[in-house]
Design a protein around this motif. Sequence first.
Motif, PDB file in Angstrom:
ATOM      1  N   SER A  91       0.828  -1.189   0.000  1.00  0.00           N
ATOM      2  CA  SER A  91       0.000   0.000   0.000  1.00  0.00           C
ATOM      3  C   SER A  91       0.871   1.251   0.000  1.00  0.00           C
ATOM      4  CB  SER A  91      -0.909   0.002   1.230  1.00  0.00           C
ATOM      5  OG  SER A  91      -1.725   1.140   1.245  1.00  0.00           O
ATOM      6  N   ASP A 125     -13.635  -0.426   6.728  1.00  0.00           N
ATOM      7  CA  ASP A 125     -14.464   0.494   5.953  1.00  0.00           C
ATOM      8  C   ASP A 125     -15.872   0.555   6.529  1.00  0.00           C
ATOM      9  OD1 ASP A 125     -12.290   0.742   4.268  1.00  0.00           O
ATOM     10  OD2 ASP A 125     -13.028  -0.761   2.861  1.00  0.00           O
ATOM     11  N   SER A 156     -18.417   1.992   1.404  1.00  0.00           N
ATOM     12  CA  SER A 156     -17.550   1.691   0.260  1.00  0.00           C
ATOM     13  C   SER A 156     -18.266   2.003  -1.042  1.00  0.00           C
ATOM     14  CB  SER A 156     -17.168   0.206   0.236  1.00  0.00           C
ATOM     15  OG  SER A 156     -16.387  -0.137   1.343  1.00  0.00           O
ATOM     16  N   ARG A 167      -9.422   4.711   1.366  1.00  0.00           N
ATOM     17  CA  ARG A 167      -8.404   3.815   0.846  1.00  0.00           C
ATOM     18  C   ARG A 167      -8.915   3.182  -0.432  1.00  0.00           C
ATOM     19  NH1 ARG A 167      -8.198  -1.805   3.928  1.00  0.00           N
ATOM     20  NH2 ARG A 167     -10.423  -2.280   4.030  1.00  0.00           N
ATOM     21  N   LEU A 195      -8.675  -0.181  -2.872  1.00  0.00           N
ATOM     22  CA  LEU A 195      -8.315  -1.596  -2.855  1.00  0.00           C
ATOM     23  C   LEU A 195      -8.569  -2.218  -4.213  1.00  0.00           C
ATOM     24  CD1 LEU A 195     -10.056  -1.010   0.051  1.00  0.00           C
ATOM     25  CD2 LEU A 195      -8.988  -3.183   0.489  1.00  0.00           C
ATOM     26  N   GLU A 228      -4.846  -3.719  -0.465  1.00  0.00           N
ATOM     27  CA  GLU A 228      -4.906  -2.267  -0.355  1.00  0.00           C
ATOM     28  C   GLU A 228      -3.818  -1.663  -1.231  1.00  0.00           C
ATOM     29  OE1 GLU A 228      -3.840   0.755   3.123  1.00  0.00           O
ATOM     30  OE2 GLU A 228      -5.746  -0.280   3.509  1.00  0.00           O
ATOM     31  N   ARG A 240      -3.769   4.524   0.593  1.00  0.00           N
ATOM     32  CA  ARG A 240      -4.545   5.013   1.736  1.00  0.00           C
ATOM     33  C   ARG A 240      -4.278   6.497   1.869  1.00  0.00           C
ATOM     34  NH1 ARG A 240      -6.706   3.169   6.880  1.00  0.00           N
ATOM     35  NH2 ARG A 240      -6.564   1.081   6.025  1.00  0.00           N
TER      36      ARG A 240
END
Length: 193
Positions: A2, A93, A96, A132, A134, A141, A144
């Motif tokens: 990430s 989360d 989303s 973030r 994904l 991920e 972020r």
Amino acid sequence: MSVNLTKGQQISLSKSDGGALTVVRMGLGWKAAQRKGFLAKLTAREIDLDASAVLFADKKPVDVVFFQHLVSDDGSVRHTGDNRVGGAGQGGDDESVIVDLQRVPVHVDQIVFTVNSFTGQTFEEVDNAFCRLLDETNGQELARYTLTGGGSHTAQIMAKVQRSGTGWQMAAIGSPANGRTFQDLMPAIATHL
């Protein structure tokens, strides 16, 4: 791996093996800030943050996905549902938005993600807020962005994904704004297109 994004930073949305991402999820998480003082536990308030995705074609809004319109007209963007209190996922989360990049119509060139406090609290009353990105196909991920700094604003223009050649890239925006709904944020969004 990430990437922790900073305001204004951009990343390409391609896999480490050079392939293109097909489906991404922009997750939003938060919790109400702990109040201080003698009556803190008695006066705790729930925070209702709302994630939205506004689809643009040549800088004109053509569709929006938010808590009252959970799926874009073409079906390429989907909101997973409204969370009115935050903190449900203990760092996961709370809301989303899933984007099927391969199904986004060719005329849509940018998708802007926003967050607003529907109940009107400022970000001074919000803790641990983040967005973030994904890879939805494997849960990895990719990036972020921490919505830092508190502040007297009630909304943020979080990030956007935009077409770049034959693929997509993400830009962290992190711009404070004021408004209870995505409609209130449209003038602020326009400055980032």
